[in-house]
Design a protein around this motif. Structure first.
Motif, PDB file in Angstrom:
ATOM      1  N   THR A 110     -14.692   2.461 -51.981  1.00  0.00           N
ATOM      2  CA  THR A 110     -15.172   1.741 -53.163  1.00  0.00           C
ATOM      3  C   THR A 110     -16.667   1.946 -53.389  1.00  0.00           C
ATOM      4  O   THR A 110     -17.405   2.372 -52.507  1.00  0.00           O
ATOM      5  CB  THR A 110     -14.888   0.225 -53.031  1.00  0.00           C
ATOM      6  OG1 THR A 110     -15.538  -0.271 -51.853  1.00  0.00           O
ATOM      7  CG2 THR A 110     -13.393  -0.047 -52.951  1.00  0.00           C
ATOM      8  N   ILE A 111     -17.080   1.610 -54.598  1.00  0.00           N
ATOM      9  CA  ILE A 111     -18.472   1.651 -55.037  1.00  0.00           C
ATOM     10  C   ILE A 111     -18.796   0.251 -55.536  1.00  0.00           C
ATOM     11  O   ILE A 111     -17.950  -0.349 -56.198  1.00  0.00           O
ATOM     12  CB  ILE A 111     -18.642   2.706 -56.150  1.00  0.00           C
ATOM     13  CG1 ILE A 111     -18.336   4.097 -55.580  1.00  0.00           C
ATOM     14  CG2 ILE A 111     -20.028   2.659 -56.767  1.00  0.00           C
ATOM     15  CD1 ILE A 111     -18.139   5.159 -56.612  1.00  0.00           C
ATOM     16  N   PRO A 112     -19.945  -0.305 -55.212  1.00  0.00           N
ATOM     17  CA  PRO A 112     -21.163   0.316 -54.701  1.00  0.00           C
ATOM     18  C   PRO A 112     -21.133   0.580 -53.198  1.00  0.00           C
ATOM     19  O   PRO A 112     -20.308   0.028 -52.472  1.00  0.00           O
ATOM     20  CB  PRO A 112     -22.244  -0.717 -55.035  1.00  0.00           C
ATOM     21  CG  PRO A 112     -21.530  -2.028 -55.026  1.00  0.00           C
ATOM     22  CD  PRO A 112     -20.147  -1.731 -55.540  1.00  0.00           C
ATOM     23  N   GLN A 113     -22.090   1.437 -52.802  1.00  0.00           N
ATOM     24  CA  GLN A 113     -22.289   1.755 -51.392  1.00  0.00           C
ATOM     25  C   GLN A 113     -23.782   1.745 -51.105  1.00  0.00           C
ATOM     26  O   GLN A 113     -24.561   2.360 -51.821  1.00  0.00           O
ATOM     27  CB  GLN A 113     -21.728   3.137 -51.056  1.00  0.00           C
ATOM     28  CG  GLN A 113     -20.231   3.224 -51.177  1.00  0.00           C
ATOM     29  CD  GLN A 113     -19.687   4.556 -50.703  1.00  0.00           C
ATOM     30  OE1 GLN A 113     -20.374   5.335 -50.051  1.00  0.00           O
ATOM     31  NE2 GLN A 113     -18.434   4.816 -51.044  1.00  0.00           N
ATOM     32  N   LEU A 114     -24.149   1.039 -50.033  1.00  0.00           N
ATOM     33  CA  LEU A 114     -25.552   0.911 -49.637  1.00  0.00           C
ATOM     34  C   LEU A 114     -25.837   1.744 -48.394  1.00  0.00           C
ATOM     35  O   LEU A 114     -25.072   1.698 -47.428  1.00  0.00           O
ATOM     36  CB  LEU A 114     -25.877  -0.558 -49.347  1.00  0.00           C
ATOM     37  CG  LEU A 114     -27.306  -0.845 -48.870  1.00  0.00           C
ATOM     38  CD1 LEU A 114     -28.308  -0.598 -50.001  1.00  0.00           C
ATOM     39  CD2 LEU A 114     -27.421  -2.266 -48.346  1.00  0.00           C
TER      40      LEU A 114
END
Length: 114
Positions: A75-79
């Motif tokens: 999934t997105i977002p990704q940090l």
């Protein structure tokens, strides 16, 4: 993480991840997030007051698909912090609420936002 030597998209992602202390791959921009999860992630980073870069995956379909393979996270977002994958918005929220995200930023010596 995947082999960047054989995949130009992975190489681009690696360059972005390694070229910024903190980077958020998100839908939209910090000023105009395009999903609630991206909005939550931006709110957390803004609250922490850290300097971060963002990548709008909606503007680049190769990055949008490639980041999921790069991190092995669907999934997105990704940090990412200092080149390391931290997680998505749920993990960010859990870490933020526990004080762990602020601690991670401090330990990584992340610059404050200008």
């Amino acid at each position: 993480m995947s082999d960047t030597a054989n995949n130009p998209t992975d190489a681009r992602i690696a360059e972005i991840v390694n070229g910024n202390d903190v980077v958020l791959f998100m839908k939209g921009t910090p000023l105009f997030p395009q999903c609630g999860f991206s909005s939550r992630a931006i709110a957390i980073l803004d609250h922490l007051g850290v300097d971060y870069a963002s990548v709008d995956v909606l503007q680049d379909m190769e990055i949008r698909q490639g980041i999921k393979t790069f991190s092995d996270w669907p999934t997105i977002p990704q940090l990412y912090v200092k080149g390391e994958f931290v997680g998505g918005s749920d993990i960010m929220m859990e870490m933020f609420e526990a004080g762990e995200l602020a601690q991670l930023m401090a330990e990584a010596a992340v610059k404050p936002a200008a």
